[in-house]
Enzyme design. Sequence first.
Site, PDB file in Angstrom:
ATOM      1  N   SER A  76       2.013  -0.566  -1.950  1.00 51.85           N
ATOM      2  CA  SER A  76       0.840  -0.010  -2.625  1.00 51.85           C
ATOM      3  C   SER A  76       0.571  -0.822  -3.880  1.00 51.85           C
ATOM      4  CB  SER A  76       1.087   1.450  -3.019  1.00 51.85           C
ATOM      5  OG  SER A  76       0.110   1.919  -3.918  1.00 51.85           O
ATOM      6  N   TYR A 114       5.954   7.844  -7.219  1.00 48.63           N
ATOM      7  CA  TYR A 114       5.318   6.995  -6.217  1.00 48.63           C
ATOM      8  C   TYR A 114       5.418   5.523  -6.619  1.00 48.63           C
ATOM      9  CZ  TYR A 114       1.727   5.531  -2.850  1.00 48.63           C
ATOM     10  OH  TYR A 114       1.044   4.925  -1.827  1.00 48.63           O
TER      11      TYR A 114
END
Length: 248
Positions: free
Chosen positions: A147, A160
């Site tokens: 990501s 995250y």
Amino acid sequence: MPALMPILTDRVALVTGGSRGIGRATSIALASTGAAVAVNYLHSENEAANVVAEIERAGGRALAVRADVSVAADVTALIEAIEQQLGPVDVLVNNAGTATFVDIDHLTEVEFDRTLAVNLKSAFLCTQAVLPGMRSRRWGRIVNVSSAAARGPGLVGIHYNASKAGLEGLTRGYASKVAREGITVNAVAPGPIDTDMAGPLKAANVADRLPVGRLGETEEIAQAVLMVVGNAFITGQTISVNGGASFI
């Protein structure tokens, strides 16, 4: 000359979290190159079955397999089922993930641990499970779906960020160990993508701040996965697909 797109006839691919979003698009893209595709899911049984049906309608082979890929015993059973019904795994796409939006004031140890287990530990477990076969055949492709949050602030939360940064470290570590055995290991790092989890991104008008002026499509991530699967000279890299959000 090498083919411009991968030709994966007689190869078997596993896409974790392959029933929805980026995983769905990647499963279908890999099948279009001739691979038999194992579509892993945990909760989305109907969606996984729909992906398999779409691949089979196009003349391909596919299998939906339920497993919690953050649990070692489930991964062992997953790989055994794939080998029995499709064959040994040649292409692994570690796509399974979770993204719970939590700020630092409300983040708990439980959520931190769960996020690292689903996003990072699962990639380790699946990679360890398929590597022996790849090494014996001296051919393999591993792609980890990272990501933009691995290298930037992100919107989801520090749990995250940490999981995706760890995934890119895992990518480089494995790549350095197995490159001479015909195995490449790369990461693809999506920016904001229009999936069913994109609600907070749309609410924050993220698309308006991107140079391209829109969110990405899942198929655009699948294209990047195919690129690194098809290129034997790319390994240990993170391919950013983020609409110009950053130029790192």
